[in-house]
Design an enzyme around this catalytic site. Sequence first.
Site, PDB file in Angstrom:
ATOM      1  N   GLU A   1      39.790  51.711  29.759  1.00  0.00           N
ATOM      2  CA  GLU A   1      39.786  50.873  30.957  1.00  0.00           C
ATOM      3  C   GLU A   1      38.664  49.855  30.805  1.00  0.00           C
ATOM      4  OE1 GLU A   1      39.607  52.951  34.734  1.00  0.00           O
ATOM      5  OE2 GLU A   1      38.319  51.383  35.601  1.00  0.00           O
TER       6      GLU A   1
ATOM      7  N   GLU B   1      33.433  44.849  39.329  1.00  0.00           N
ATOM      8  CA  GLU B   1      33.602  45.725  40.485  1.00  0.00           C
ATOM      9  C   GLU B   1      32.477  45.449  41.477  1.00  0.00           C
ATOM     10  OE1 GLU B   1      35.453  49.918  40.107  1.00  0.00           O
ATOM     11  OE2 GLU B   1      34.188  49.679  38.334  1.00  0.00           O
TER      12      GLU B   1
END
Length: 272
Positions: free
Chosen positions: A136, A141
Amino acid sequence: MNKVNFILLSCLLLSLSACISQKPVWSDEFNKAGLPDSTKWNYDVGDHGWGNNEKQLYTNADSNNAVVRNGSLFITARKTGEGKYSSARMITKNKGDWKYGRIEVRARLPKGLGTWPAIWMLPTDWKYGDWPASGEIDIMEFVGYMPDSVFFSVHTKSYNHSIGTQKTKGIFLSDTHENFHIYAIDWKANEIIFLVDKKEVFRFTKEKNDPDVWPFDQRFHLLLNLAVGGNWGGQKGIDDSIWPQHMEVDYVRVYSKGGEPPLILMSQFQIP
């Protein structure tokens, strides 16, 4: 101008022309109002927590949680009831899948306790197994209870948050809600470089030929989503007075593995 200088100038102008004319291999500028382009985007849907105890129901294109207006994509999270929320999770799977290259997303983020937007990538084919074995890449974020920071991470079988070994970096960025920033990666065969506004902020380098530490030799696709609450986003609770909240995306651009074309300034050269 002698012959040598003429040849050098000609080469320079050809290089400059190539740089100017080079286009992304995939892009969405969000210039057409209405629903997002269905030839470029799919949707993940559901309200099962997404492995992180998230609170939102992700909806499909029939909702108004993802719309294009005024030249931007708006991914909107709304409160729909007591402890209930809706949002959107958009993906390019099987419509935009890449191995290496530069991925750029210019975005403005939401604010408030409980918001958890992300710009990230998952494997298209899951060659090495279920998460986290096939990898990933978290291009960006943000969690609302840390309004002055953004984070960048990779997850693999050896390095992931479930065992506390993830490779990650956070930086101070105080105006994510007020202003757009360009969140990007340069993904190469032996490293992934994370950038904000074209400046390097984090680098993950291939240690060895082992998919447990480097599964990033396969196709990945892009995800854009705005989660509500969850194990990380909801650590300090959810403020029910803030909704709706938006992640506004100005554009997505994907360049070939050579990355974004370099900028050549004529003033850097002196031609007799």
